[in-house]
Design a protein around this motif. Structure first.
Motif, PDB file in Angstrom:
ATOM      1  N   PHE A   1       0.857  -1.198   0.000  1.00 38.82           N
ATOM      2  CA  PHE A   1       0.000   0.000   0.000  1.00 38.82           C
ATOM      3  C   PHE A   1       0.884   1.236   0.000  1.00 38.82           C
ATOM      4  CE2 PHE A   1      -3.058   2.808   2.546  1.00 38.82           C
ATOM      5  CZ  PHE A   1      -3.910   3.023   1.479  1.00 38.82           C
TER       6      PHE A   1
ATOM      7  N   PHE B   1      -0.568  -1.348  -4.574  1.00 36.27           N
ATOM      8  CA  PHE B   1      -1.806  -0.564  -4.594  1.00 36.27           C
ATOM      9  C   PHE B   1      -1.429   0.894  -4.332  1.00 36.27           C
ATOM     10  CE2 PHE B   1      -5.592   0.187  -1.432  1.00 36.27           C
ATOM     11  CZ  PHE B   1      -6.106   1.178  -2.245  1.00 36.27           C
TER      12      PHE B   1
ATOM     13  N   ALA C   1      -2.680   4.447  -3.682  1.00 38.24           N
ATOM     14  CA  ALA C   1      -3.807   5.302  -3.300  1.00 38.24           C
ATOM     15  C   ALA C   1      -3.654   6.668  -3.954  1.00 38.24           C
ATOM     16  CB  ALA C   1      -3.845   5.429  -1.782  1.00 38.24           C
ATOM     17  N   ASP C   2      -4.733   7.442  -3.953  1.00 38.79           N
ATOM     18  CA  ASP C   2      -4.632   8.784  -4.542  1.00 38.79           C
ATOM     19  C   ASP C   2      -5.783   9.668  -4.090  1.00 38.79           C
ATOM     20  OD1 ASP C   2      -3.396  10.707  -6.182  1.00 38.79           O
ATOM     21  OD2 ASP C   2      -4.811  10.339  -7.798  1.00 38.79           O
ATOM     22  N   VAL C   3      -5.498  10.953  -4.001  1.00 41.47           N
ATOM     23  CA  VAL C   3      -6.553  11.971  -3.829  1.00 41.47           C
ATOM     24  C   VAL C   3      -6.252  13.100  -4.816  1.00 41.47           C
ATOM     25  CG1 VAL C   3      -7.207  11.547  -1.425  1.00 41.47           C
ATOM     26  CG2 VAL C   3      -5.233  13.012  -1.919  1.00 41.47           C
TER      27      VAL C   3
ATOM     28  N   THR D   1      -5.273   4.223  -8.153  1.00 42.20           N
ATOM     29  CA  THR D   1      -6.587   4.706  -7.741  1.00 42.20           C
ATOM     30  C   THR D   1      -7.029   5.808  -8.690  1.00 42.20           C
ATOM     31  OG1 THR D   1      -6.104   4.214  -5.449  1.00 42.20           O
ATOM     32  CG2 THR D   1      -7.769   5.911  -5.846  1.00 42.20           C
TER      33      THR D   1
ATOM     34  N   ASN E   1      -8.216   0.666  -8.632  1.00 42.92           N
ATOM     35  CA  ASN E   1      -8.912   0.889  -7.375  1.00 42.92           C
ATOM     36  C   ASN E   1      -9.991   1.940  -7.624  1.00 42.92           C
ATOM     37  OD1 ASN E   1      -9.576   0.942  -4.623  1.00 42.92           O
ATOM     38  ND2 ASN E   1      -8.166   2.644  -4.254  1.00 42.92           N
TER      39      ASN E   1
ATOM     40  N   THR F   1     -14.845   6.806  -5.223  1.00 49.40           N
ATOM     41  CA  THR F   1     -15.808   7.864  -5.559  1.00 49.40           C
ATOM     42  C   THR F   1     -15.366   9.203  -4.984  1.00 49.40           C
ATOM     43  OG1 THR F   1     -17.098   7.341  -3.597  1.00 49.40           O
ATOM     44  CG2 THR F   1     -17.741   6.225  -5.633  1.00 49.40           C
TER      45      THR F   1
ATOM     46  N   LYS G   1     -23.046  11.374  -1.421  1.00 49.17           N
ATOM     47  CA  LYS G   1     -22.484  10.018  -1.583  1.00 49.17           C
ATOM     48  C   LYS G   1     -23.354   9.132  -2.474  1.00 49.17           C
ATOM     49  CE  LYS G   1     -20.181   8.310   1.788  1.00 49.17           C
ATOM     50  NZ  LYS G   1     -19.698   7.638   3.006  1.00 49.17           N
TER      51      LYS G   1
ATOM     52  N   GLY H   1     -15.181   0.570  -0.425  1.00 52.22           N
ATOM     53  CA  GLY H   1     -16.309   1.261   0.212  1.00 52.22           C
ATOM     54  C   GLY H   1     -16.722   0.572   1.503  1.00 52.22           C
ATOM     55  N   ALA H   2     -17.071   1.372   2.495  1.00 56.88           N
ATOM     56  CA  ALA H   2     -17.447   0.793   3.792  1.00 56.88           C
ATOM     57  C   ALA H   2     -18.898   1.071   4.165  1.00 56.88           C
ATOM     58  CB  ALA H   2     -16.529   1.334   4.879  1.00 56.88           C
ATOM     59  N   SER H   3     -19.497   2.095   3.570  1.00 60.32           N
ATOM     60  CA  SER H   3     -20.905   2.399   3.870  1.00 60.32           C
ATOM     61  C   SER H   3     -21.764   1.304   3.232  1.00 60.32           C
ATOM     62  CB  SER H   3     -21.267   3.757   3.269  1.00 60.32           C
ATOM     63  OG  SER H   3     -21.139   3.700   1.862  1.00 60.32           O
TER      64      SER H   3
ATOM     65  N   LYS I   1     -10.172  -1.638   6.531  1.00 61.98           N
ATOM     66  CA  LYS I   1      -9.342  -1.334   7.710  1.00 61.98           C
ATOM     67  C   LYS I   1     -10.121  -1.746   8.936  1.00 61.98           C
ATOM     68  CE  LYS I   1      -8.322   3.084   6.840  1.00 61.98           C
ATOM     69  NZ  LYS I   1      -7.772   4.419   7.070  1.00 61.98           N
TER      70      LYS I   1
ATOM     71  N   MET J   1      -6.104  -4.196   5.704  1.00 60.25           N
ATOM     72  CA  MET J   1      -4.812  -3.505   5.723  1.00 60.25           C
ATOM     73  C   MET J   1      -4.161  -3.730   7.075  1.00 60.25           C
ATOM     74  SD  MET J   1      -4.222   0.254   4.435  1.00 60.25           S
ATOM     75  CE  MET J   1      -4.093   1.528   5.620  1.00 60.25           C
TER      76      MET J   1
HETATM   77  C1  LIG Z   1      -7.933   0.823   2.682  1.00 58.61           C
HETATM   78  C2  LIG Z   1      -8.671   1.935   2.002  1.00 58.61           C
HETATM   79  C3  LIG Z   1      -8.029   2.656   0.995  1.00 58.61           C
HETATM   80  C4  LIG Z   1      -8.673   3.707   0.344  1.00 58.61           C
HETATM   81  N1  LIG Z   1      -8.004   4.411  -0.608  1.00 58.61           N
HETATM   82  C5  LIG Z   1      -8.601   5.482  -1.180  1.00 58.61           C
HETATM   83  C6  LIG Z   1      -7.904   6.312  -2.081  1.00 58.61           C
HETATM   84  O1  LIG Z   1      -6.745   6.070  -2.383  1.00 58.61           O
HETATM   85  N2  LIG Z   1      -8.539   7.387  -2.605  1.00 58.61           N
HETATM   86  C7  LIG Z   1      -9.828   7.690  -2.314  1.00 58.61           C
HETATM   87  O2  LIG Z   1     -10.345   8.677  -2.842  1.00 58.61           O
HETATM   88  N3  LIG Z   1     -10.525   6.910  -1.460  1.00 58.61           N
HETATM   89  C8  LIG Z   1      -9.931   5.854  -0.873  1.00 58.61           C
HETATM   90  N4  LIG Z   1     -10.628   5.104   0.019  1.00 58.61           N
HETATM   91  C9  LIG Z   1     -12.016   5.485   0.255  1.00 58.61           C
HETATM   92  C10 LIG Z   1     -13.044   4.578  -0.395  1.00 58.61           C
HETATM   93  O3  LIG Z   1     -12.687   4.020  -1.590  1.00 58.61           O
HETATM   94  C11 LIG Z   1     -14.441   5.217  -0.542  1.00 58.61           C
HETATM   95  O4  LIG Z   1     -14.506   6.075  -1.642  1.00 58.61           O
HETATM   96  C12 LIG Z   1     -14.764   5.969   0.666  1.00 58.61           C
HETATM   97  O5  LIG Z   1     -14.535   5.082   1.710  1.00 58.61           O
HETATM   98  C13 LIG Z   1     -16.169   6.541   0.708  1.00 58.61           C
HETATM   99  O6  LIG Z   1     -17.139   5.568   0.672  1.00 58.61           O
HETATM  100  P1  LIG Z   1     -17.701   4.782   1.932  1.00 58.61           P
HETATM  101  O7  LIG Z   1     -18.235   5.771   2.881  1.00 58.61           O
HETATM  102  O8  LIG Z   1     -18.701   3.860   1.309  1.00 58.61           O
HETATM  103  O9  LIG Z   1     -16.549   4.053   2.535  1.00 58.61           O
HETATM  104  C14 LIG Z   1      -9.989   4.051   0.692  1.00 58.61           C
HETATM  105  C15 LIG Z   1     -10.645   3.337   1.710  1.00 58.61           C
HETATM  106  C16 LIG Z   1      -9.995   2.292   2.376  1.00 58.61           C
HETATM  107  C17 LIG Z   1     -10.727   1.562   3.444  1.00 58.61           C
END
Ligand SMILES: Cc1cc2nc3c(=O)[nH]c(=O)nc-3n(C[C@H](O)[C@H](O)[C@H](O)COP(=O)(O)O)c2cc1C
Length: 459
Positions: free
Chosen positions: A11, A56, A58-60, A105, A134, A137, A155, A229-231, A248, A281
């Motif tokens: 990661f 993997f 990640a990105d913003v 991502t 990856n 949203t 969302k 996604g976790a929601s 996580k 993770m």
């Molecule tokens: C391990 C992990 C890594 C994530 N990496 C990214 C990321 O790199 N960029 C991003 O915009 N969101 C990332 N997210 C966020 C999710 O992909 C998702 O868009 C965000 O959790 C909002 O949706 P949710 O409320 O359904 O979880 C990550 C979440 C987790 C748990």
């Protein structure tokens, strides 16, 4: 009976020390070299030596500026700022490896499906079938306003857009070019048979894309699909589309509950329970003895930036913690940001978390669970989480980078291999084959992108 085999991902992000806030200044950290190819080449070669499935990335697309309503803390403490592009480093890594996969991502909220499909197909060609995506949203307001929106989309709408986004790219990747469209027929002066290169004529709520796809079929066609996604909406999205999910969790119990839920939702989508691989993770902190590992943990925790982590956590949860008393408990709300990051501190069945405690925890490995101990102890926990928690693999976070990967590969991987729960050689040619078995170059036939009986739903 053969033992359950685990998979591993590294990661990372194209930022200095992205997931352990403030560790960019640690003596062993080389994360400030993220703007040099050597850093990526070294990282990729280390992970391939450790037989990892993928890196993997990640990105913003914006700054962490929820905290105090400005980006000051993020800039001062390098909180995912700078944030360089995650895809551009991939060809250099692919050139020095043969099997490692790459999972950049990219956000469905800000990309366009037509150009994203081209970008990832190009990478799938150049890596000879080692690309994943990856699918996110996005959660930061700062991303929305810099990408031309007045404010972040709700969302619900982000996930609806993501759902249609995937319909479009599936059509481009899976249907636009027939497998035998490219003929390379010099005698008949035909590169590709035009009858086998189809328009997709997508018209929908968010996108109108006539096609055809700009790239001939790549080894995997659709890249391996990762999601996190976790929601509830995010989990349904993952269950429908994803081939692997990242999560996580603080505890084995929380992981087991999450995995059970994802598998049930996956079955409800007409797929098999194990069609979605779950990757919790973990942050490994390795010592020669248990005491040494805990000393190292203590020292690393003290190197973390409090203010930087407060800004990270504010961005992750959407709550401006600059307004909070550090000893206040974090409240349980529904957030437009990352629900899972808030749930970790508000829905922990074992305890309540004050802001100060949460920040201390969040600063290392973005708050994920720490596996602290000797290589044998860490391998024990990995085995426990894979069997009792039903994890399919692990997403390895870092403290200092890429030293954490190096230690894990040198010390923990041989232990996992000796136990017969982790590969000593790669099984396949493409990333999907390494994750799902030889012969599985393409999406499974029961995936929604491939199911003609769902055509009405998709097309
Ligand atoms: C391990 C992990 C890594 C994530 N990496 C990214 C990321 O790199 N960029 C991003 O915009 N969101 C990332 N997210 C966020 C999710 O992909 C998702 O868009 C965000 O959790 C909002 O949706 P949710 O409320 O359904 O979880 C990550 C979440 C987790 C748990």
């Amino acid at each position: 009976m053969s033992k359950k085999q685990i998979h591993l991902n590294g990661f990372i992000q194209n930022s200095p020390s992205p997931h352990s806030t403030g560790l960019w200044k640690h003596e062993k950290d080389q994360g400030t070299g993220h703007n040099r190819l050597e850093y990526w080449i070294d990282t990729a070669m280390t992970l391939e030596r450790g037989r990892f499935d993928a890196l993997f990335i990640a990105d913003v697309l914006g700054t962490y500026s929820v905290y105090g309503n400005n980006h000051d803390a993020a800039a001062k403490h390098a909180v995912q700022l700078p944030a360089h592009d995650p895809t551009l480093v991939i060809p250099a890594m692919a050139a020095v490896t043969k099997h490692l996969g790459f999972a950049p991502t990219i956000s469905t909220t800000y990309a366009q499906p037509y150009s994203l499909a081209r970008q990832l197909s190009t990478l799938d060609h150049l890596t000879e079938g080692r690309v994943a995506w990856n699918v996110v949203t996005s959660y930061l307001e700062s991303e929305a306003v810099n990408m031309g929106l007045e404010q972040r989309l709700p969302k619900e709408m982000r996930y609806n857009r993501a759902d249609e986004f995937l319909q479009v790219v599936y059509k481009l990747w899976e249907d636009s070019w027939a497998e035998d469209a490219v003929q390379y027929d010099r005698e008949n002066d035909t590169f590709a048979d035009p009858d086998k290169v189809h328009m997709i004529n997508h018209r929908g709520e968010f996108f109108n894309v006539p096609g055809p796809h700009l790239v001939e079929p790549s080894p995997q066609r659709t890249p391996v699909l990762f999601q996190a996604g976790a929601s509830p909406k995010g989990r349904d999205f993952a269950a429908k589309h994803a081939e692997a999910v990242f999560t996580k969790n603080h505890s084995l119990e929380a992981l087991a509950a999450y995995v059970k839920d994802i598998r049930e939702r996956t079955v409800a989508q007409g797929r098999n329970a194990d069609d979605v691989k779950v990757f919790p993770m973990i942050l490994p902190i390795i010592g020669e003895t248990e005491a040494e590992a805990y000393e190292k943990y203590e020292a690393l925790q003290n190197s973390v930036s409090y203010e930087g982590t407060a800004s990270l956590l504010s961005g992750h949860t959407g709550i401006d913690f600059s307004q909070y008393d550090p000893d206040q408990y974090i409240e349980d709300i529904e957030t437009e940001a990352v629900q899972g990051n808030l749930d970790m501190y508000t829905k922990d069945p074992n305890r309540k978390w004050t802001l100060r405690e949460a920040i201390k925890n969040h600063g290392l490995g973005n708050g994920t669970v720490k596996f602290i101990g000797t290589p044998v102890q860490i391998a024990d926990r990995i085995e426990e989480w894979a069997t009792e928690g039903d994890a399919d693999g692990f997403n390895i976070a870092q403290t200092y980078s890429p030293g954490t990967f190096e230690e894990f590969v040198d010390l923990v991987v041989p232990e996992l291999q000796a136990r017969g729960i982790y590969r000593t050689e790669y099984e396949g040619e493409t990333l999907r084959e390494n994750m799902f078995g030889k012969g599985r170059k393409h999406l499974a036939d029961n995936h929604p992108a491939k199911r003609p009986n769902l055509a009405g739903q998709w097309y």
